[in-house]
Design a protein around this motif. Sequence first.
Motif, PDB file in Angstrom:
ATOM      1  N   GLY A   1       0.785  -1.225   0.000  1.00 14.42           N
ATOM      2  CA  GLY A   1       0.000   0.000   0.000  1.00 14.42           C
ATOM      3  C   GLY A   1       0.819   1.277   0.000  1.00 14.42           C
ATOM      4  O   GLY A   1       0.267   2.376  -0.107  1.00 14.42           O
ATOM      5  N   LEU A   2       2.128   1.161   0.112  1.00 16.61           N
ATOM      6  CA  LEU A   2       2.975   2.347   0.147  1.00 16.61           C
ATOM      7  C   LEU A   2       3.123   2.944  -1.248  1.00 16.61           C
ATOM      8  O   LEU A   2       3.252   2.225  -2.238  1.00 16.61           O
ATOM      9  CB  LEU A   2       4.361   2.008   0.696  1.00 16.61           C
ATOM     10  CG  LEU A   2       4.439   1.522   2.150  1.00 16.61           C
ATOM     11  CD1 LEU A   2       5.889   1.192   2.508  1.00 16.61           C
ATOM     12  CD2 LEU A   2       3.902   2.581   3.101  1.00 16.61           C
ATOM     13  N   THR A   3       3.116   4.262  -1.309  1.00 22.75           N
ATOM     14  CA  THR A   3       3.352   4.941  -2.580  1.00 22.75           C
ATOM     15  C   THR A   3       4.745   5.551  -2.644  1.00 22.75           C
ATOM     16  O   THR A   3       5.281   5.775  -3.729  1.00 22.75           O
ATOM     17  CB  THR A   3       2.312   6.052  -2.806  1.00 22.75           C
ATOM     18  OG1 THR A   3       2.341   6.964  -1.693  1.00 22.75           O
ATOM     19  CG2 THR A   3       0.916   5.456  -2.933  1.00 22.75           C
ATOM     20  N   ASP A   4       5.327   5.822  -1.480  1.00 21.65           N
ATOM     21  CA  ASP A   4       6.668   6.397  -1.420  1.00 21.65           C
ATOM     22  C   ASP A   4       7.474   5.660  -0.366  1.00 21.65           C
ATOM     23  O   ASP A   4       6.997   5.412   0.743  1.00 21.65           O
ATOM     24  CB  ASP A   4       6.623   7.886  -1.050  1.00 21.65           C
ATOM     25  CG  ASP A   4       5.985   8.727  -2.140  1.00 21.65           C
ATOM     26  OD1 ASP A   4       6.543   8.783  -3.240  1.00 21.65           O
ATOM     27  OD2 ASP A   4       4.921   9.319  -1.872  1.00 21.65           O
ATOM     28  N   LEU A   5       8.696   5.318  -0.708  1.00 21.52           N
ATOM     29  CA  LEU A   5       9.624   4.740   0.251  1.00 21.52           C
ATOM     30  C   LEU A   5      11.025   5.127  -0.181  1.00 21.52           C
ATOM     31  O   LEU A   5      11.436   4.853  -1.305  1.00 21.52           O
ATOM     32  CB  LEU A   5       9.495   3.207   0.300  1.00 21.52           C
ATOM     33  CG  LEU A   5      10.353   2.507   1.356  1.00 21.52           C
ATOM     34  CD1 LEU A   5       9.908   2.909   2.762  1.00 21.52           C
ATOM     35  CD2 LEU A   5      10.297   0.997   1.192  1.00 21.52           C
ATOM     36  N   HIS A   6      11.722   5.794   0.725  1.00 23.15           N
ATOM     37  CA  HIS A   6      13.047   6.310   0.388  1.00 23.15           C
ATOM     38  C   HIS A   6      14.174   5.505   1.021  1.00 23.15           C
ATOM     39  O   HIS A   6      15.332   5.639   0.608  1.00 23.15           O
ATOM     40  CB  HIS A   6      13.152   7.768   0.827  1.00 23.15           C
ATOM     41  CG  HIS A   6      12.102   8.641   0.212  1.00 23.15           C
ATOM     42  ND1 HIS A   6      10.853   8.834   0.790  1.00 23.15           N
ATOM     43  CD2 HIS A   6      12.096   9.348  -0.949  1.00 23.15           C
ATOM     44  CE1 HIS A   6      10.140   9.632   0.023  1.00 23.15           C
ATOM     45  NE2 HIS A   6      10.861   9.956  -1.029  1.00 23.15           N
ATOM     46  N   ALA A   7      13.835   4.682   2.008  1.00 23.40           N
ATOM     47  CA  ALA A   7      14.868   3.854   2.632  1.00 23.40           C
ATOM     48  C   ALA A   7      14.223   2.668   3.332  1.00 23.40           C
ATOM     49  O   ALA A   7      13.104   2.753   3.842  1.00 23.40           O
ATOM     50  CB  ALA A   7      15.688   4.667   3.630  1.00 23.40           C
ATOM     51  N   LEU A   8      14.950   1.575   3.327  1.00 23.95           N
ATOM     52  CA  LEU A   8      14.560   0.376   4.065  1.00 23.95           C
ATOM     53  C   LEU A   8      15.722  -0.007   4.968  1.00 23.95           C
ATOM     54  O   LEU A   8      16.869  -0.081   4.502  1.00 23.95           O
ATOM     55  CB  LEU A   8      14.254  -0.775   3.104  1.00 23.95           C
ATOM     56  CG  LEU A   8      14.145  -2.174   3.724  1.00 23.95           C
ATOM     57  CD1 LEU A   8      12.968  -2.263   4.686  1.00 23.95           C
ATOM     58  CD2 LEU A   8      14.049  -3.244   2.636  1.00 23.95           C
TER      59      LEU A   8
END
Length: 273
Positions: free
Chosen positions: A73-80
């Motif tokens: 459901g995420l639209t933005d992710l900049h780091a894991l």
Amino acid sequence: MSTKTVLITGTSSGIGLATAIAAARSGWHVIATMRDTTRADALLATARAAGVSVEVRSLDVTDPVSVAACIDGLTDLHALVNNAGTGHVGTLEQESIEDVRAVMEVNFFGVLHVTKAALPLLRASKGRLVTVTSIGGVVGQPFSEAYCAAKFAVEGFMESLAPVASTTGVSVSVVEPGAVASEFSGNVGGRDTLVNGAGPYAPALAAYQDRAPKAFPTAQTPQDAAERIVALLESDEPAFRVQTSDAAHEFTAVKLADGDGSSVQAMTGAWVA
């Protein structure tokens, strides 16, 4: 900086909890995940005391359905930040292959499940993939065979993935803590129980277990390790390999001539440039 989103696994305690708080303090929107969200009280209390907020989500890294429910459901992710893991003490003759497989499932395949799901989002943001391994991912240690095997596997996987991911703008790093004063070390069973069940290996295991307390008076805090992780997230040129303390650096240097991984990355990166 503008608000960026980081997803961190294994945040109910220890390094994961501390990293979630440190990242939130640094301005990140933190999605703090854990298998059992009823264990979120410590994280949320620490966040309130620090004057920050975190978003708590359920995530079992060994369950692809749980991973998908958390990330799809995420639209933005900049780091894991792959931090979830489990400790293990034992030796092959005294345990089953299933015991070893269970350690690999959490510490290795769990990392792969989450990373695979997150990579499309990280490609879109040209983001950061950080995986917490261990000095046990560099130097094999007695009675840590399954644990070290899993951490070695993660290090090899990420070292191989890094030059490939970099062609799409994703930076890959591994973080190697040494002794950390956290609940993690207490999750591997009591000394007497382990020694009593070790059969012919009992004297060696007792000696190994007796050594551990000598290391922990100088163990770094989870907060100190977390600061190194957040600094890595925000570095303009993140190293592939980072140790979280001088002691960890000295320990791994016994084996690693290429201490920060730059020589290997320069060599293999040229193969796909």
